[in-house]
Design a protein around this motif. Sequence first.
Motif, PDB file in Angstrom:
ATOM      1  N   ASP A  54       5.998  -6.676  -6.892  1.00  0.00           N
ATOM      2  CA  ASP A  54       7.300  -7.006  -6.336  1.00  0.00           C
ATOM      3  C   ASP A  54       7.925  -5.748  -5.727  1.00  0.00           C
ATOM      4  OD1 ASP A  54      10.007  -9.025  -7.524  1.00  0.00           O
ATOM      5  OD2 ASP A  54      10.107  -7.378  -6.085  1.00  0.00           O
ATOM      6  N   LEU A  55       8.303  -5.845  -4.459  1.00  0.00           N
ATOM      7  CA  LEU A  55       9.023  -4.706  -3.887  1.00  0.00           C
ATOM      8  C   LEU A  55      10.448  -5.073  -3.517  1.00  0.00           C
ATOM      9  CD1 LEU A  55       8.935  -5.619  -0.813  1.00  0.00           C
ATOM     10  CD2 LEU A  55       7.051  -4.069  -0.529  1.00  0.00           C
ATOM     11  N   ILE A  56      10.870  -6.232  -3.939  1.00  0.00           N
ATOM     12  CA  ILE A  56      12.262  -6.621  -3.674  1.00  0.00           C
ATOM     13  C   ILE A  56      13.209  -5.939  -4.670  1.00  0.00           C
ATOM     14  CG2 ILE A  56      13.875  -8.566  -3.564  1.00  0.00           C
ATOM     15  CD1 ILE A  56      11.560 -10.300  -2.521  1.00  0.00           C
ATOM     16  N   ARG A  57      12.777  -5.875  -5.916  1.00  0.00           N
ATOM     17  CA  ARG A  57      13.665  -5.267  -6.929  1.00  0.00           C
ATOM     18  C   ARG A  57      13.716  -3.739  -6.766  1.00  0.00           C
ATOM     19  NH1 ARG A  57       9.690  -3.324 -10.595  1.00  0.00           N
ATOM     20  NH2 ARG A  57       8.106  -3.390  -8.977  1.00  0.00           N
ATOM     21  N   ASP A  58      14.748  -3.126  -7.388  1.00  0.00           N
ATOM     22  CA  ASP A  58      14.983  -1.682  -7.244  1.00  0.00           C
ATOM     23  C   ASP A  58      13.874  -0.813  -7.842  1.00  0.00           C
ATOM     24  OD1 ASP A  58      17.380  -2.216  -6.014  1.00  0.00           O
ATOM     25  OD2 ASP A  58      18.545  -2.060  -7.856  1.00  0.00           O
ATOM     26  N   GLU A  59      13.285  -1.280  -8.939  1.00  0.00           N
ATOM     27  CA  GLU A  59      12.331  -0.424  -9.644  1.00  0.00           C
ATOM     28  C   GLU A  59      11.255   0.130  -8.712  1.00  0.00           C
ATOM     29  OE1 GLU A  59      13.520  -3.155 -10.638  1.00  0.00           O
ATOM     30  OE2 GLU A  59      14.210  -2.964 -12.706  1.00  0.00           O
ATOM     31  N   PHE A  60      10.748  -0.746  -7.851  1.00  0.00           N
ATOM     32  CA  PHE A  60       9.674  -0.301  -6.969  1.00  0.00           C
ATOM     33  C   PHE A  60      10.063   0.958  -6.190  1.00  0.00           C
ATOM     34  CE2 PHE A  60       7.675  -0.141  -2.801  1.00  0.00           C
ATOM     35  CZ  PHE A  60       6.340  -0.135  -3.151  1.00  0.00           C
ATOM     36  N   TRP A  61      11.276   0.951  -5.700  1.00  0.00           N
ATOM     37  CA  TRP A  61      11.729   2.054  -4.849  1.00  0.00           C
ATOM     38  C   TRP A  61      12.165   3.244  -5.695  1.00  0.00           C
ATOM     39  CZ3 TRP A  61      10.919   1.094   0.267  1.00  0.00           C
ATOM     40  CH2 TRP A  61      10.680  -0.252   0.613  1.00  0.00           C
ATOM     41  N   ASP A  62      12.776   2.950  -6.828  1.00  0.00           N
ATOM     42  CA  ASP A  62      13.228   4.041  -7.686  1.00  0.00           C
ATOM     43  C   ASP A  62      12.044   4.878  -8.172  1.00  0.00           C
ATOM     44  OD1 ASP A  62      15.740   3.084  -7.341  1.00  0.00           O
ATOM     45  OD2 ASP A  62      15.857   2.077  -9.290  1.00  0.00           O
ATOM     46  N   GLU A  63      10.930   4.217  -8.412  1.00  0.00           N
ATOM     47  CA  GLU A  63       9.756   4.942  -8.887  1.00  0.00           C
ATOM     48  C   GLU A  63       9.059   5.735  -7.776  1.00  0.00           C
ATOM     49  OE1 GLU A  63       7.273   1.911 -10.517  1.00  0.00           O
ATOM     50  OE2 GLU A  63       8.701   1.477 -12.139  1.00  0.00           O
ATOM     51  N   ARG A  64       9.387   5.403  -6.549  1.00  0.00           N
ATOM     52  CA  ARG A  64       8.691   6.041  -5.417  1.00  0.00           C
ATOM     53  C   ARG A  64       9.709   6.558  -4.391  1.00  0.00           C
ATOM     54  NH1 ARG A  64       6.314   1.565  -7.248  1.00  0.00           N
ATOM     55  NH2 ARG A  64       4.065   1.669  -7.740  1.00  0.00           N
ATOM     56  N   PRO A  65      10.490   7.525  -4.803  1.00  0.00           N
ATOM     57  CA  PRO A  65      11.543   8.010  -3.894  1.00  0.00           C
ATOM     58  C   PRO A  65      10.984   8.580  -2.585  1.00  0.00           C
ATOM     59  CG  PRO A  65      11.319   9.434  -5.816  1.00  0.00           C
ATOM     60  CD  PRO A  65      10.519   8.212  -6.098  1.00  0.00           C
ATOM     61  N   TYR A  66       9.741   9.000  -2.608  1.00  0.00           N
ATOM     62  CA  TYR A  66       9.179   9.624  -1.411  1.00  0.00           C
ATOM     63  C   TYR A  66       9.076   8.643  -0.236  1.00  0.00           C
ATOM     64  CZ  TYR A  66       4.846   7.121  -2.324  1.00  0.00           C
ATOM     65  OH  TYR A  66       3.930   6.136  -2.507  1.00  0.00           O
ATOM     66  N   ILE A 104       0.843  -1.198   0.000  1.00  0.00           N
ATOM     67  CA  ILE A 104       0.000   0.000   0.000  1.00  0.00           C
ATOM     68  C   ILE A 104       0.872   1.241   0.000  1.00  0.00           C
ATOM     69  CG2 ILE A 104      -2.013   1.120   0.997  1.00  0.00           C
ATOM     70  CD1 ILE A 104      -2.791  -1.350   2.366  1.00  0.00           C
ATOM     71  N   VAL A 105       0.609   2.080  -0.971  1.00  0.00           N
ATOM     72  CA  VAL A 105       1.408   3.299  -1.131  1.00  0.00           C
ATOM     73  C   VAL A 105       0.473   4.489  -1.295  1.00  0.00           C
ATOM     74  CG1 VAL A 105       3.409   2.140  -2.149  1.00  0.00           C
ATOM     75  CG2 VAL A 105       1.496   2.871  -3.620  1.00  0.00           C
ATOM     76  N   ARG A 106       1.054   5.655  -1.382  1.00  0.00           N
ATOM     77  CA  ARG A 106       0.262   6.836  -1.724  1.00  0.00           C
ATOM     78  C   ARG A 106       0.602   7.213  -3.151  1.00  0.00           C
ATOM     79  NH1 ARG A 106      -1.701   8.498   3.124  1.00  0.00           N
ATOM     80  NH2 ARG A 106      -0.424   7.821   4.874  1.00  0.00           N
ATOM     81  N   GLU A 107      -0.338   7.001  -4.051  1.00  0.00           N
ATOM     82  CA  GLU A 107      -0.080   7.314  -5.447  1.00  0.00           C
ATOM     83  C   GLU A 107      -0.751   8.624  -5.810  1.00  0.00           C
ATOM     84  OE1 GLU A 107       1.625   3.938  -7.497  1.00  0.00           O
ATOM     85  OE2 GLU A 107       2.290   5.395  -6.014  1.00  0.00           O
ATOM     86  N   GLU A 108      -0.264   9.226  -6.868  1.00  0.00           N
ATOM     87  CA  GLU A 108      -0.935  10.416  -7.340  1.00  0.00           C
ATOM     88  C   GLU A 108      -2.323  10.067  -7.853  1.00  0.00           C
ATOM     89  OE1 GLU A 108       1.284  12.841 -10.074  1.00  0.00           O
ATOM     90  OE2 GLU A 108       3.046  12.594  -8.792  1.00  0.00           O
ATOM     91  N   ALA A 109      -3.264  10.890  -7.498  1.00  0.00           N
ATOM     92  CA  ALA A 109      -4.638  10.640  -7.917  1.00  0.00           C
ATOM     93  C   ALA A 109      -4.792  11.006  -9.386  1.00  0.00           C
ATOM     94  CB  ALA A 109      -5.588  11.480  -7.082  1.00  0.00           C
ATOM     95  N   ARG A 110      -5.551  10.230 -10.108  1.00  0.00           N
ATOM     96  CA  ARG A 110      -5.838  10.625 -11.478  1.00  0.00           C
ATOM     97  C   ARG A 110      -7.321  10.911 -11.680  1.00  0.00           C
ATOM     98  NH1 ARG A 110      -2.032   5.961 -13.219  1.00  0.00           N
ATOM     99  NH2 ARG A 110      -2.932   5.504 -11.202  1.00  0.00           N
ATOM    100  N   ASP A 111      -8.103   9.838 -11.828  1.00  0.00           N
ATOM    101  CA  ASP A 111      -9.486  10.068 -12.232  1.00  0.00           C
ATOM    102  C   ASP A 111     -10.479  10.099 -11.073  1.00  0.00           C
ATOM    103  OD1 ASP A 111      -8.410   9.874 -14.801  1.00  0.00           O
ATOM    104  OD2 ASP A 111      -8.590   7.692 -14.687  1.00  0.00           O
ATOM    105  N   LEU A 112     -10.026   9.750  -9.898  1.00  0.00           N
ATOM    106  CA  LEU A 112     -10.997   9.511  -8.843  1.00  0.00           C
ATOM    107  C   LEU A 112     -10.917  10.536  -7.725  1.00  0.00           C
ATOM    108  CD1 LEU A 112     -10.645   5.677  -8.668  1.00  0.00           C
ATOM    109  CD2 LEU A 112     -12.658   6.949  -9.390  1.00  0.00           C
ATOM    110  N   PRO A 113     -12.027  10.720  -7.025  1.00  0.00           N
ATOM    111  CA  PRO A 113     -12.011  11.642  -5.892  1.00  0.00           C
ATOM    112  C   PRO A 113     -11.059  11.150  -4.802  1.00  0.00           C
ATOM    113  CG  PRO A 113     -14.061  10.386  -5.934  1.00  0.00           C
ATOM    114  CD  PRO A 113     -13.353  10.124  -7.238  1.00  0.00           C
TER     115      PRO A 113
END
Lengths: 279, 279, 279, 279
Positions: free
Chosen positions: D263-275, D210-219
């Motif tokens: 998958d949150l083991i690989r780097d991509e997950f974290w690289d995409e979500r530096p926050y 569970i992360v905080r993603e940028e909202a797009r289409d939804l309230p």
Amino acid sequence: TRFAYVRNFELPDPLLPDTYIVLRIDGHSFHRQFSEEHELAKPNDVRALKLMDEAASSVMEMFTDITLAFGESDEFSFLFKKSTNVYNRRNAKILTTVVSQFTSSYVFNWAKHFPGVSLKYPPSFDGRIVLYPTEKVVRDYFSWRQADTHINNLYNTAFWALVQEGKQTTTQAHEALRGTNSAQKNQLLFERFGINYNDVPERMRKGSVIVREEARDLPLSVASFVDGCGGDKVVKEEDTLEVKDKGKGRKRASTRVTVLHCDLIRDEFWDERPYILSE
Amino acid sequence: TRFAYVRNFELPDPLLPDTYIVLRIDGHSFHRQFSEEHELAKPNDVRALKLMDEAASSVMEMFTDITLAFGESDEFSFLFKKSTNVYNRRNAKILTTVVSQFTSSYVFNWAKHFPGVSLKYPPSFDGRIVLYPTEKVVRDYFSWRQADTHINNLYNTAFWALVQEGKQTTTQAHEALRGTNSAQKNQLLFERFGINYNDVPERMRKGSVIVREEARDLPLSVASFVDGCGGDKVVKEEDTLEVKDKGKGRKRASTRVTVLHCDLIRDEFWDERPYILSE
Amino acid sequence: TRFAYVRNFELPDPLLPDTYIVLRIDGHSFHRQFSEEHELAKPNDVRALKLMDEAASSVMEMFTDITLAFGESDEFSFLFKKSTNVYNRRNAKILTTVVSQFTSSYVFNWAKHFPGVSLKYPPSFDGRIVLYPTEKVVRDYFSWRQADTHINNLYNTAFWALVQEGKQTTTQAHEALRGTNSAQKNQLLFERFGINYNDVPERMRKGSVIVREEARDLPLSVASFVDGCGGDKVVKEEDTLEVKDKGKGRKRASTRVTVLHCDLIRDEFWDERPYILSE
Amino acid sequence: TRFAYVRNFELPDPLLPDTYIVLRIDGHSFHRQFSEEHELAKPNDVRALKLMDEAASSVMEMFTDITLAFGESDEFSFLFKKSTNVYNRRNAKILTTVVSQFTSSYVFNWAKHFPGVSLKYPPSFDGRIVLYPTEKVVRDYFSWRQADTHINNLYNTAFWALVQEGKQTTTQAHEALRGTNSAQKNQLLFERFGINYNDVPERMRKGSVIVREEARDLPLSVASFVDGCGGDKVVKEEDTLEVKDKGKGRKRASTRVTVLHCDLIRDEFWDERPYILSE
Ligand SMILES: Nc1nc2c(ncn2[C@H]2C[C@H](O)[C@@H](COP(=O)(O)OP(=O)(O)OP(=O)(O)O)O2)c(=O)[nH]1
Ligand SMILES: Nc1nc2c(ncn2[C@H]2C[C@H](O)[C@@H](COP(=O)(O)OP(=O)(O)OP(=O)(O)O)O2)c(=O)[nH]1
Ligand SMILES: Nc1nc2c(ncn2[C@H]2C[C@H](O)[C@@H](COP(=O)(O)OP(=O)(O)OP(=O)(O)O)O2)c(=O)[nH]1
Ligand SMILES: Nc1nc2c(ncn2[C@H]2C[C@H](O)[C@@H](COP(=O)(O)OP(=O)(O)OP(=O)(O)O)O2)c(=O)[nH]1
Ligand SMILES: O=P(O)(O)OP(=O)(O)OP(=O)(O)O
Ligand SMILES: O=P(O)(O)OP(=O)(O)OP(=O)(O)O
Ligand SMILES: O=P(O)(O)OP(=O)(O)OP(=O)(O)O
Ligand SMILES: O=P(O)(O)OP(=O)(O)OP(=O)(O)O
Ligand SMILES: [Mg+2]
Ligand SMILES: [Mg+2]
Ligand SMILES: [Mg+2]
Ligand SMILES: [Mg+2]
Ligand SMILES: [Mg+2]
Ligand SMILES: [Mg+2]
Ligand SMILES: [Mg+2]
Ligand SMILES: [Mg+2]
Ligand SMILES: [Mg+2]
Ligand SMILES: [Mg+2]
Ligand SMILES: [Mg+2]
Ligand SMILES: [Mg+2]
């Protein structure tokens, strides 16, 4: 025996793994009592400072996982490498052994540094452990202590000049310095007493920085004292300190506990000594 | 300064109020290293034990909320009254100051107790604090230590008799004692070496019990040493120890730190000294 | 796996043995948010108080080493017997399991106590553990909470009488009560509103005291609610609460979790129930 | 009142500053009791997992300093940003409020996820806080949990295939799997039951992230559920979850709590979500 259950009240106190351990020691009642009873020179007594350095060096010889120490006045701070597993990272065990070793070495070496002055009573030190999670905050910790050295020493130098040479009372001296900034204190020292603050020995202005340097010309069983930051200055025999190695110290080959008096706020100090924070 | 935030990493460590604080100190590597390098007598060296007593007495002079101390071998335990608010009951502050004072006094007073013997290196001590909630468990704690004194001393007395007088190797001596009970060790001592264990000095058999007794004939600035439990024995001048009072000790009028060698397992000891556990 | 080392950062947190464990739970934002959104009666909503009692009873059924609980307003305190070894006295394990069980039972039983009222959002509770070393201080703890109940309830009763019947604003009501003592509030209630404070139900004036009483007429699987202090009043079927026993509770034969509303400040309460503090 | 001194026994418990706080919750007795009494599907019950996700989302809505959560089976882990000052970093306050909110939301939302199934008793969860000093060890913590998800789920999938479709006893199934590696379990699933493990839903194989993603289409008032890792997949109305915002959450503009199964083991997950780890 039927009494052994009391052991269960001893609770574990492990320190968080993989975190920097900083241990700070401070002399008990050095302000009024200890420095007065032993008539320490003001604002700094070189004998007292060297004795502190020697006690700190003995701690570093005992605990080879300490990578850095910094001392000023009646205090010394020690940094353990973050991966240390000494005493299984037990808080009280580490803390008390360091404080005890420091105190013991201080009293043991008193006569060497204060020839002809007898120790009036057994001095004591308190100690505390603080954990720091990152390199940045460890550096800020040591910067905090060295900035404190600078501020106190500049103030005290001006204060005692006013009192000793300016023949002011201590009240008047405090009054004269109230609200002055660093530049003004420098100016006062220079204009009224001809003292260029930069000529005050680095030991006073920077405190003592103890590291493990690569050994060059000297046997391992000595610690060396170096003015400034070491650089490629050759260590002379008279700058050294014989170390009582209790044989426990699994010393890294060819390193030697070395006392410097140099700036550790700027990056160079750390860049030249990556081992201090590494691992 | 901008570095002062590092102070926030210092966390509070108050001890639970209204609970007995027991603090135990133990010599670092006294078995092999310290006792061998200084050729301490075996199994007990009276000089070493008296030096321990003196160091403990200096702690009791410094901390007037300590009501009882017990020592044997290279260790000492201190009991604070449960209502003490010394240093706001901060764990590390109390612990390190006591350990440091003890160590300092030990080194400081070495020459007095070991005339002609030089201290080879600065000895150190570890320390720990244990909380005890009830009178019963405090008494069991001290009983635990004194029962340990008895067991160890009886064993060691027999062991060193076998080695020193019986000319056995240490391996043989351990072998001879394996599995024996107290009665058998007493018998062995008496039959083979003519030693009546009850004639071994109480200091060895009971350890050192330090209390605050009412002063009778002597000035306040001395601690007294009393064989056995005191009773109405008069304290002689040569049994006393001059105490360096740093002037901090708000001493209760007319009490004096006194070293006894007596049984503290039985009720009498406590019944006669209700102040130890009161409040 | 190569990641399992992260487990080493989990540090032990045992609670001191042989010491009373008191655990207090308190509702999160019940003042403004929860009581307003659910339109709780003021100053006390019996439905809310009974729901609290039920949640607390479920905790006592789960933890049979809890000997006493006390509740008022949005809070509940639990006392574990001092010898308890539940979860090896691990602080966080005990604390979180109790808080979770309480919360769960509160939400689970909402509809039963608030028929026709829907729960608007999931309410939460904080919790903390406090250790108490002696019987005296445990009793003083519970006296502290019950004295608080009295003070708050007397104030709130007067306050809401002024607002609801006296038609004052809340500001005026606070103003009218500022600086009054208990006698004056009693008088105000009686003279202006004809309310004899002693006629306010004991539940409001004393809070809820939950103990384990000997069972008399009812099956074990019910908790009973008793006005006042129990005495020899017979428990009626309608005063009981069915307990979901998850089968873990090794219940002492023939005791039953019982909710009382009685004074626990005076000695009688404790004298009649020695088991609460024993061991 | 004269009882208020008992408050002094409440000791401070601040967590080390500037350090990652990880809080893990785990269901109490879910193995035998809870999953059996509620007849949860084996090895995974999607209703139960979604209910866990919802409870975790409600925690993330309440604590906006949580940047990541990971759940599997009956457990959930939460990561607070290292600079958080929520509740002044008080250990028990944070821990209990999170556990309570999670539990409350779990029970509150039961009926929504288990329509037609009544909750038999109030379930509870334990919780613990672990501090991690570095980014690396935080990532290893979450990798540890997700590797555990993989290992358990592969085993359980094979185990229940053997039992449910292979008609083996549970003893036989355990026996058949003893000592097999991942490849062998994959092969067994495919050859004996035609199951391609990669076709098992990602929710089961990866757990819930569970992360905080940028909202797009939804309230903003909805949390969204996304299969896999989000990417630029559009969130559909039926993938969303209405969030009870108690109005406390100072939400960063245009972010939304989002449940992923990736998958949150690989780097991509974290690289995409530096926050997640920044600050
Ligand atoms: N004259 C003289 N005094 C010194 C020297 N080094 C330290 N001191 C004294 C002056 C400082 O006020 C004092 C150290 O300050 P502290 O804050 O540690 O004070 P003090 O030890 O009295 O109190 P404490 O027991 O640590 O709370 O030690 C020295 O070389 N010469
Ligand atoms: N010869 C002799 N040895 C003593 C005397 N007092 C203490 N010792 C030695 C013998 C004991 O084995 C040792 C104390 O036992 P410990 O368990 O404290 O051992 P040690 O200090 O070596 O290890 P440690 O650093 O405390 O873990 O000290 C004495 O009066 N004479
Ligand atoms: N109307 C009404 N309010 C109640 C009842 N029981 C408790 N409350 C409310 C009024 C109290 O101010 C509040 C409890 O006080 P607290 O100090 O626990 O405040 P609150 O929960 O708002 O803050 P907290 O999150 O615990 O710091 O709960 C009730 O039966 N009826
Ligand atoms: N059938 C079924 N069982 C589940 C599901 N999720 C979790 N469980 C059960 C099976 C696992 O053995 C158990 C979680 O393992 P734990 O180690 O947490 O065991 P348990 O909660 O029984 O013990 P604990 O109180 O945490 O020490 O929950 C599910 O979706 N379906
Ligand atoms: O020693 P410091 O600088 O932390 O400050 P203090 O006023 O001496 O306080 P403490 O009792 O913590 O030593
Ligand atoms: O000193 P003790 O008797 O507690 O036992 P130890 O084996 O020396 O252990 P520690 O490392 O706790 O001093
Ligand atoms: O709950 P209390 O009565 O201890 O007081 P508080 O003001 O709510 O403070 P806390 O944050 O400790 O709950
Ligand atoms: O929950 P875990 O995985 O840490 O392991 P456990 O066996 O359930 O132990 P605990 O009592 O710490 O929950
Ligand atoms: Mg200080
Ligand atoms: Mg000082
Ligand atoms: Mg100082
Ligand atoms: Mg030891
Ligand atoms: Mg020892
Ligand atoms: Mg010992
Ligand atoms: Mg509160
Ligand atoms: Mg509240
Ligand atoms: Mg409250
Ligand atoms: Mg568990
Ligand atoms: Mg579980
Ligand atoms: Mg689990």
